[in-house]
Design an enzyme around this catalytic site. Structure first.
Site, PDB file in Angstrom:
ATOM      1  N   ARG A   1       0.882  -1.179   0.000  1.00 18.10           N
ATOM      2  CA  ARG A   1       0.000   0.000   0.000  1.00 18.10           C
ATOM      3  C   ARG A   1       0.910   1.217   0.000  1.00 18.10           C
ATOM      4  NH1 ARG A   1      -5.387   0.988   3.558  1.00 18.10           N
ATOM      5  NH2 ARG A   1      -6.083  -0.393   1.905  1.00 18.10           N
TER       6      ARG A   1
ATOM      7  N   CYS B   1     -16.623   0.764   0.470  1.00 22.43           N
ATOM      8  CA  CYS B   1     -15.370   0.022   0.688  1.00 22.43           C
ATOM      9  C   CYS B   1     -14.961   0.043   2.160  1.00 22.43           C
ATOM     10  CB  CYS B   1     -14.268   0.613  -0.174  1.00 22.43           C
ATOM     11  SG  CYS B   1     -14.011   2.373   0.121  1.00 22.43           S
TER      12      CYS B   1
ATOM     13  N   ASP C   1     -17.781   6.264  -1.150  1.00 27.64           N
ATOM     14  CA  ASP C   1     -16.501   6.199  -0.418  1.00 27.64           C
ATOM     15  C   ASP C   1     -16.318   7.569   0.229  1.00 27.64           C
ATOM     16  OD1 ASP C   1     -13.907   5.622   0.459  1.00 27.64           O
ATOM     17  OD2 ASP C   1     -12.981   5.803  -1.515  1.00 27.64           O
TER      18      ASP C   1
ATOM     19  N   GLN D   1      -9.959  -4.169  -3.860  1.00 21.38           N
ATOM     20  CA  GLN D   1     -11.303  -3.745  -3.446  1.00 21.38           C
ATOM     21  C   GLN D   1     -12.319  -4.030  -4.561  1.00 21.38           C
ATOM     22  OE1 GLN D   1     -12.268  -2.246  -0.350  1.00 21.38           O
ATOM     23  NE2 GLN D   1     -14.228  -2.849  -1.218  1.00 21.38           N
TER      24      GLN D   1
ATOM     25  N   HIS E   1      -7.327   0.796  -6.502  1.00 23.38           N
ATOM     26  CA  HIS E   1      -7.509  -0.136  -5.385  1.00 23.38           C
ATOM     27  C   HIS E   1      -8.110  -1.425  -5.975  1.00 23.38           C
ATOM     28  CE1 HIS E   1      -7.732  -1.585  -1.430  1.00 23.38           C
ATOM     29  NE2 HIS E   1      -8.637  -0.790  -0.891  1.00 23.38           N
TER      30      HIS E   1
ATOM     31  N   ARG F   1     -13.217  -9.278   0.876  1.00 22.66           N
ATOM     32  CA  ARG F   1     -11.815  -8.924   0.605  1.00 22.66           C
ATOM     33  C   ARG F   1     -10.922 -10.138   0.853  1.00 22.66           C
ATOM     34  NH1 ARG F   1      -9.994  -3.733   0.919  1.00 22.66           N
ATOM     35  NH2 ARG F   1      -8.063  -4.748   0.277  1.00 22.66           N
TER      36      ARG F   1
HETATM   37  N1   CP Z   1     -11.304  -0.861   2.163  1.00 26.33           N
HETATM   38  C1   CP Z   1     -10.046  -0.877   2.633  1.00 26.33           C
HETATM   39  O1   CP Z   1      -9.073  -0.995   1.885  1.00 26.33           O
HETATM   40  O2   CP Z   1      -9.950  -0.766   3.982  1.00 26.33           O
HETATM   41  P1   CP Z   1      -8.584  -0.572   4.816  1.00 26.33           P
HETATM   42  O3   CP Z   1      -8.068   0.797   4.458  1.00 26.33           O
HETATM   43  O4   CP Z   1      -8.997  -0.689   6.239  1.00 26.33           O
HETATM   44  O5   CP Z   1      -7.617  -1.626   4.393  1.00 26.33           O
HETATM   45  N1  NVA Z   2     -10.401   6.299  -1.106  1.00 27.09           N
HETATM   46  C1  NVA Z   2     -10.021   5.838   0.201  1.00 27.09           C
HETATM   47  C2  NVA Z   2     -10.170   4.357   0.272  1.00 27.09           C
HETATM   48  C3  NVA Z   2      -9.823   3.736   1.595  1.00 27.09           C
HETATM   49  C4  NVA Z   2      -9.971   2.246   1.583  1.00 27.09           C
HETATM   50  C5  NVA Z   2      -8.587   6.264   0.509  1.00 27.09           C
HETATM   51  O1  NVA Z   2      -7.741   6.170  -0.386  1.00 27.09           O
HETATM   52  O2  NVA Z   2      -8.327   6.712   1.622  1.00 27.09           O
END
Ligand code: CP
Ligand code: NVA
Length: 309
Positions: free
Chosen positions: A104, A264, A224, A134, A131, A292
């Site tokens: 990430r 998400c 989101d 997701q 993502h 997930r």
């Molecule tokens: N939806 C998602 O990626 O959640 P986290 O940021 O908690 O991993």
């Molecule tokens: N769009 C959000 C998604 C988190 C899972 C972010 O990037 O923070």
């Protein structure tokens, strides 16, 4: 070497195959199948530059079910991303110890570079642009609902961000109609939208500034956060821009009868979605989060060539 950086690199058949394996693994888990674990003694590493609950825990638990293990590396601790050593060296060394890397990152380019020098598969666990894990779980959730994908429309209300970009890509690839309702300035970049249209001319894609128009005839309404991780300094400006884009009972009523709600997570209740919608019987957010884990198990077995389930 297969990686998952963006679903743009995957064919519809690749995606369907991953979903098929995931459904099998999900059903095996629910029936306490006791076969030899598919990823016995495999070791994976995860690097996180941003916080996570779902991604981190679902990968770790999923890998344990499959007989392997994960090492968690905090981006700051290992000085990843050029703080201590260049990604090229970091990637060549790390991939000599492990079988899979999950990352990430703040910048998508970092994950691209990580994959370029890695001798094992790299999975994008969220970047500023995409993502993909997701989006795979989102489709699994829609399928769990027992529907014919070609008859579905997903409406995303909110920012044209990493989550909605990946969702638009997977919908276009699998023939699910997709619309996004976002204020001007927060819609898909013209280049991204044009390239999706050019690559998949038959895809039913639309974008509008009118949230009610976006959800018209939608079987799934998705949202989101308005401010993603890393955009905290824009919070006040974004809150003002997205005023009128909350998913509430009134907006859900403009969708197809019995439309389901997706998010998400994490959600900011009272901002992009009301408690009433989050907690309604039409909300699939907890199943979506659980999926997930199932879909990432399918993805890991496929990337590691153990998908003969
Ligand atoms: N939806 C998602 O990626 O959640 P986290 O940021 O908690 O991993
Ligand atoms: N769009 C959000 C998604 C988190 C899972 C972010 O990037 O923070």
């Amino acid at each position: 070497m297969k990686h998952l950086l963006t679903l743009l690199d995957y064919s519809a058949d690749d995606i369907r195959h991953i979903i098929e394996i995931s459904l099998q693994l999900k059903s095996d888990l629910k029936s306490s199948d006791t076969r030899e674990p598919l990823l016995n003694r495999r070791v994976a590493a995860m690097i996180f530059e941003k916080p996570s609950l779902r991604t981190r825990v679902s990968f770790e638990s999923g890998m344990q079910h499959l007989g392997g293990s994960f090492l968690y590396l905090s981006g700051n601790d290992v000085g990843w991303g050029g703080q201590r050593e260049v990604i090229k060296d970091f990637s060549r060394v790390l991939s000599s110890y492990v079988d899979l890397i999950v990352c990430r990152a703040k910048s998508h380019q970092s994950v691209v570079e990580l994959a370029e020098y890695s001798s094992c598969p790299v999975i994008n666990a969220l970047t500023d642009l995409y993502h993909p894990c997701q989006a795979l779980a989102d489709v699994l959730t829609v399928m769990d609902d027992g529907v014919d994908l070609s008859q579905q429309k997903i409406a995303f209300i909110g920012d044209a961000n990493n989550v909605s970009r990946s969702l638009a890509i997977i919908c276009a690839k699998l023939g699910i109609a997709f619309s996004i309702g976002a204020p001007s300035g927060y819609q898909f970049e013209p280049d991204f939208y044009a390239s999706l249209r050019a690559e998949m001319p038959a895809a039913e894609l639309s974008q509008t500034t009118d949230p009610k128009k976006a959800v018209a005839d939608a079987s799934f309404v998705y949202t989101d956060v308005w401010t993603s991780m890393g955009q905290e300094s824009e919070q006040a400006q974004r809150k003002a821009a997205f005023d009128g884009y909350q998913v509430n009972a009134d907006l859900m009523a403009a969708a197809r009868r019995d439309a389901k709600f997706l998010h998400c997570l994490p959600a900011i209740r009272g901002q992009e979605v009301t408690d009433e919608v989050m907690d309604s019987p039409h909300s699939l957010v907890i199943q979506q989060a659980e999926n997930r884990m199932h879909v990432q198990k399918g993805l890991m077995t496929w990337l590691l060539g153990k998908d003969d389930v």
